[in-house]
Scaffold this motif. Structure first.
Motif, PDB file in Angstrom:
ATOM      1  N   GLN A  81       2.238 -22.747 -11.542  1.00  0.00           N
ATOM      2  CA  GLN A  81       1.440 -23.100 -10.358  1.00  0.00           C
ATOM      3  C   GLN A  81       0.312 -24.056 -10.756  1.00  0.00           C
ATOM      4  OE1 GLN A  81       2.160 -22.470  -7.270  1.00  0.00           O
ATOM      5  NE2 GLN A  81       3.752 -20.959  -7.558  1.00  0.00           N
ATOM      6  N   GLU A 108      12.041 -15.850  -8.984  1.00  0.00           N
ATOM      7  CA  GLU A 108      10.609 -15.840  -8.663  1.00  0.00           C
ATOM      8  C   GLU A 108      10.057 -17.252  -8.528  1.00  0.00           C
ATOM      9  OE1 GLU A 108       8.677 -13.199  -7.791  1.00  0.00           O
ATOM     10  OE2 GLU A 108      10.593 -12.138  -7.850  1.00  0.00           O
ATOM     11  N   THR A 162       8.304 -18.567  -5.143  1.00  0.00           N
ATOM     12  CA  THR A 162       6.935 -19.086  -5.134  1.00  0.00           C
ATOM     13  C   THR A 162       6.889 -20.599  -4.908  1.00  0.00           C
ATOM     14  OG1 THR A 162       6.911 -19.290  -7.555  1.00  0.00           O
ATOM     15  CG2 THR A 162       6.044 -17.239  -6.613  1.00  0.00           C
TER      16      THR A 162
END
Length: 134
Positions: free
Chosen positions: A17, A90, A94
């Motif tokens: 991220q 995941e 995300t």
């Protein structure tokens, strides 16, 4: 999955991220700000500013396209291969990566070496899934 492995997985996702989305946001909003400012001081017209907003989005996408393959390889090298499928799921959830074959996944800019590594990772994930389901 142990608690320690779960923490490691979350760290890898969080670094994704930061490594991916933070530069994308900086690029997009910097250029949006520049085009907005240039319009405010009347160096460019409103239509040009709107084109600039589109350019800002495209530049952000370019940053994502360049950085994501590097992160993918790094992330899968950090995680035990028995958890690669979980990492991939995941990362898709995300919104770090797109599902295989998705039109946006095809916008990733990968070197030949990166393509081969990602293909090997994906093939290994499928092998492990097939072994588990057998």
């Amino acid at each position: 999955m142990t608690r320690e492995e779960e923490i490691k997985l979350n760290k890898v996702l969080n670094k994704g991220q930061i490594f991916i989305n933070f530069p994308v946001i900086i690029v997009m909003f910097s250029f949006i700000g520049i085009f907005y400012y240039l319009n405010k001081i009347e160096l460019i017209s409103r239509p040009i500013m709107l084109v600039g907003f589109v350019i800002s989005f495209l530049l952000g996408w370019l940053v994502w396209s360049l950085f994501i393959a590097k992160w993918r390889i790094w992330a899968f090298e950090k995680i035990d291969e028995k958890f690669h499928a979980i990492l991939k799921e995941e990362a898709i959830k995300t919104k770090l990566i797109w599902p295989d074959g998705h039109i946006f996944e095809k916008t990733e800019i990968r070197t030949t070496e990166q393509k081969l590594k990602i293909l090997a990772i994906n093939n290994r994930i499928e092998e492990l899934k097939n072994t588990i389901s057998s």
